[in-house]
Write an enzyme that holds these catalytic residues in place. Structure first.
Site, PDB file in Angstrom:
ATOM      1  N   GLU A  51      61.755  64.892  23.168  1.00 40.07           N
ATOM      2  CA  GLU A  51      62.294  66.199  22.809  1.00 40.07           C
ATOM      3  C   GLU A  51      61.427  67.294  23.428  1.00 40.07           C
ATOM      4  O   GLU A  51      60.396  67.678  22.843  1.00 40.07           O
ATOM      5  CB  GLU A  51      62.301  66.377  21.287  1.00 40.07           C
ATOM      6  CG  GLU A  51      63.148  65.355  20.558  1.00 40.07           C
ATOM      7  CD  GLU A  51      63.691  65.905  19.236  1.00 40.07           C
ATOM      8  OE1 GLU A  51      64.899  65.807  19.026  1.00 40.07           O
ATOM      9  OE2 GLU A  51      62.906  66.451  18.441  1.00 40.07           O
TER      10      GLU A  51
ATOM     11  N   SER B 173      68.911  70.550  22.038  1.00 41.35           N
ATOM     12  CA  SER B 173      70.165  71.232  22.376  1.00 41.35           C
ATOM     13  C   SER B 173      71.221  70.283  22.947  1.00 41.35           C
ATOM     14  O   SER B 173      72.031  70.681  23.784  1.00 41.35           O
ATOM     15  CB  SER B 173      69.918  72.406  23.330  1.00 41.35           C
ATOM     16  OG  SER B 173      69.093  73.379  22.705  1.00 41.35           O
TER      17      SER B 173
ATOM     18  N   HIS C 251      57.779  64.943  14.786  1.00 43.09           N
ATOM     19  CA  HIS C 251      58.690  65.954  15.339  1.00 43.09           C
ATOM     20  C   HIS C 251      57.860  67.174  15.752  1.00 43.09           C
ATOM     21  O   HIS C 251      56.868  67.510  15.099  1.00 43.09           O
ATOM     22  CB  HIS C 251      59.740  66.345  14.288  1.00 43.09           C
ATOM     23  CG  HIS C 251      60.841  67.162  14.899  1.00 43.09           C
ATOM     24  ND1 HIS C 251      60.707  68.506  15.146  1.00 43.09           N
ATOM     25  CD2 HIS C 251      62.070  66.804  15.345  1.00 43.09           C
ATOM     26  CE1 HIS C 251      61.823  68.947  15.714  1.00 43.09           C
ATOM     27  NE2 HIS C 251      62.666  67.941  15.853  1.00 43.09           N
TER      28      HIS C 251
ATOM     29  N   GLU D 266      58.295  70.168  15.348  1.00 43.51           N
ATOM     30  CA  GLU D 266      58.151  71.188  14.295  1.00 43.51           C
ATOM     31  C   GLU D 266      57.040  70.801  13.318  1.00 43.51           C
ATOM     32  O   GLU D 266      56.397  71.664  12.730  1.00 43.51           O
ATOM     33  CB  GLU D 266      59.505  71.385  13.586  1.00 43.51           C
ATOM     34  CG  GLU D 266      60.484  72.125  14.500  1.00 43.51           C
ATOM     35  CD  GLU D 266      61.943  71.806  14.291  1.00 43.51           C
ATOM     36  OE1 GLU D 266      62.297  71.206  13.272  1.00 43.51           O
ATOM     37  OE2 GLU D 266      62.745  72.150  15.192  1.00 43.51           O
TER      38      GLU D 266
ATOM     39  N   GLY E 123      66.604  73.782  19.782  1.00 47.26           N
ATOM     40  CA  GLY E 123      67.183  74.936  19.088  1.00 47.26           C
ATOM     41  C   GLY E 123      67.313  76.170  19.956  1.00 47.26           C
ATOM     42  O   GLY E 123      67.578  77.263  19.462  1.00 47.26           O
TER      43      GLY E 123
ATOM     44  N   GLY F  16      69.994  67.965  16.543  1.00 46.18           N
ATOM     45  CA  GLY F  16      69.701  68.914  15.481  1.00 46.18           C
ATOM     46  C   GLY F  16      70.954  69.691  15.098  1.00 46.18           C
ATOM     47  O   GLY F  16      71.817  69.199  14.366  1.00 46.18           O
ATOM     48  N   GLY F  17      71.072  70.894  15.614  1.00 46.25           N
ATOM     49  CA  GLY F  17      72.154  71.799  15.216  1.00 46.25           C
ATOM     50  C   GLY F  17      73.543  71.169  15.243  1.00 46.25           C
ATOM     51  O   GLY F  17      74.330  71.340  14.302  1.00 46.25           O
TER      52      GLY F  17
ATOM     53  N   ASN G 256      69.454  64.879  12.998  1.00 46.70           N
ATOM     54  CA  ASN G 256      68.300  65.397  12.253  1.00 46.70           C
ATOM     55  C   ASN G 256      68.768  66.693  11.601  1.00 46.70           C
ATOM     56  O   ASN G 256      68.873  67.716  12.265  1.00 46.70           O
ATOM     57  CB  ASN G 256      67.132  65.646  13.220  1.00 46.70           C
ATOM     58  CG  ASN G 256      65.955  66.322  12.524  1.00 46.70           C
ATOM     59  OD1 ASN G 256      65.948  66.463  11.297  1.00 46.70           O
ATOM     60  ND2 ASN G 256      64.961  66.735  13.289  1.00 46.70           N
ATOM     61  N   TRP G 257      69.043  66.608  10.326  1.00 51.01           N
ATOM     62  CA  TRP G 257      69.566  67.792   9.614  1.00 51.01           C
ATOM     63  C   TRP G 257      68.506  68.873   9.418  1.00 51.01           C
ATOM     64  O   TRP G 257      68.828  69.975   9.006  1.00 51.01           O
ATOM     65  CB  TRP G 257      70.134  67.377   8.246  1.00 51.01           C
ATOM     66  CG  TRP G 257      71.404  66.593   8.307  1.00 51.01           C
ATOM     67  CD1 TRP G 257      72.134  66.279   9.414  1.00 51.01           C
ATOM     68  CD2 TRP G 257      72.121  66.027   7.190  1.00 51.01           C
ATOM     69  NE1 TRP G 257      73.252  65.554   9.065  1.00 51.01           N
ATOM     70  CE2 TRP G 257      73.257  65.390   7.709  1.00 51.01           C
ATOM     71  CE3 TRP G 257      71.889  65.990   5.818  1.00 51.01           C
ATOM     72  CZ2 TRP G 257      74.180  64.729   6.896  1.00 51.01           C
ATOM     73  CZ3 TRP G 257      72.802  65.331   4.989  1.00 51.01           C
ATOM     74  CH2 TRP G 257      73.941  64.712   5.532  1.00 51.01           C
ATOM     75  N   LYS G 258      67.261  68.521   9.645  1.00 50.23           N
ATOM     76  CA  LYS G 258      66.150  69.452   9.382  1.00 50.23           C
ATOM     77  C   LYS G 258      66.268  69.990   7.949  1.00 50.23           C
ATOM     78  O   LYS G 258      66.796  69.295   7.083  1.00 50.23           O
ATOM     79  CB  LYS G 258      66.122  70.554  10.450  1.00 50.23           C
ATOM     80  CG  LYS G 258      66.109  69.945  11.879  1.00 50.23           C
ATOM     81  CD  LYS G 258      65.754  70.901  12.961  1.00 50.23           C
ATOM     82  CE  LYS G 258      65.718  70.183  14.296  1.00 50.23           C
ATOM     83  NZ  LYS G 258      65.316  71.020  15.421  1.00 50.23           N
TER      84      LYS G 258
HETATM   85  P1  13P Z   1      68.624  70.918  18.402  1.00 51.76           P
HETATM   86  O1  13P Z   1      69.657  69.861  18.738  1.00 51.76           O
HETATM   87  O2  13P Z   1      69.079  71.887  17.361  1.00 51.76           O
HETATM   88  O3  13P Z   1      68.101  71.572  19.644  1.00 51.76           O
HETATM   89  O4  13P Z   1      67.388  70.156  17.739  1.00 51.76           O
HETATM   90  C1  13P Z   1      66.888  69.036  18.376  1.00 51.76           C
HETATM   91  C2  13P Z   1      65.916  68.391  17.481  1.00 51.76           C
HETATM   92  O5  13P Z   1      64.853  68.933  17.212  1.00 51.76           O
HETATM   93  C3  13P Z   1      66.277  67.112  16.876  1.00 51.76           C
HETATM   94  O6  13P Z   1      65.197  66.508  16.258  1.00 51.76           O
END
Ligand code: 13P
Length: 253
Positions: free
Chosen positions: A165, A209, A94, A96, A171, A230-231, A9-11
């Site tokens: 999640e 994470s 998600h 967010e 994050g 994510g990251g 997930n590149w966000k």
């Molecule tokens: P991180 O891997 O950066 O914690 O993000 C997880 C995430 O929200 C994937 O959708």
């Protein structure tokens, strides 16, 4: 054992040049991957993903879709539009989106329905906040979130991917322990089993994470069928390392 699914997930990251180099590095390293692998980008880059990834070992998807079919919804992107760019997946619900855009369980369920109607697999995110966990409400919250989707999609429940999640792990560098994650995945598995006779098709991903150091242990849990990253999905070496942690599943299983 189910073949694992690793989704990046590149966000709200990336750009034409950065995407092209990241995708080139992923494609170069993904030969004969033991897992199914996909990346989910912001809507403006879906045409780029389609052009660069068509026919490759890497699938692609979007990070959200509208709960509406079409019409006067300025700024929204419909599931049919995602289909035009051959998206295989779309992330819905998600944390967010739930947190910053006030998305309710019902809205997320409508989005999942819209995606399925276009032949796109929704990756339905569920997860508790730290306050929920500390109040002992984790199970209640994730079951409520998933239940809204299961009820909305009816006999298509076996076609969704679920991503657990925990909000406190996203994050933050604070990962759920393999035992904590497995415990919630087992709850979600039981809920999916009760919902459909075909629940063996459902994959339940862990996200929060997950990185090159902790992926192997998380992915070794019996009910963790992959990861939503994510990251670490923005760094080719780390993302490839995570995909390589997945056990190889014999063909036909
Ligand atoms: P991180 O891997 O950066 O914690 O993000 C997880 C995430 O929200 C994937 O959708």
């Amino acid at each position: 054992m189910t073949k694992k699914l690793i989704v990046g997930n590149w966000k709200m990251n990336g750009g034409l040049a950065d995407n092209a180099s990241l995708l080139a590095a992923l494609l170069a390293g993904l030969h004969d991957s033991p897992a199914d692998v996909a990346v989910c980008a912001s809507a403006p880059y879906l045409a780029q993903l389609q052009a660069l990834l068509r026919g490759s070992a890497l699938d692609w998807g979007a990070q959200d879709c509208s709960a509406h079919e079409a019409g006067a919804y300025t700024g929204e992107v419909s599931a049919a539009m995602l289909r035009d760019f051959a998206c295989r997946y779309v992330i819905v619900g998600h944390s967010e989106r739930r947190q910053y855009h006030g998305e309710s369980d019902d809205l997320v369920a409508q989005k999942a329905q819209r995606a399925l109607a276009q032949g796109i697999t929704p990756i339905v995110c569920v997860g508790e906040t730290l306050a929920d966990r500390e109040a002992g409400r984790t199970e209640f919250v994730v079951k409520r979130q998933l239940s809204a989707v299961i009820h909305a999609v009816g006999h298509c429940a076996s076609e969704i991917v679920v991503a657990y999640e925990p909000v406190w792990a996203i994050g933050t560098g604070r990962t759920a322990s393999p035992e904590q994650a497995q415990a919630v995945h087992a709850v979600l598995r039981a809920q999916l089993r009760a919902a459909s006779a075909h629940s063996s098709r459902n994959r339940i991903l862990y996200g929060g994470s997950m990185n090159a150091d902790n992926a192997a242990e998380l992915l070794a849990q019996p009910d963790i069928d992959g990861g939503l990253i994510g990251g670490a999905s923005l760094k080719a070496a780390d993302f490839l390392h995570i995909t390589a942690c997945c056990p190889r599943v014999a063909a036909g299983i």
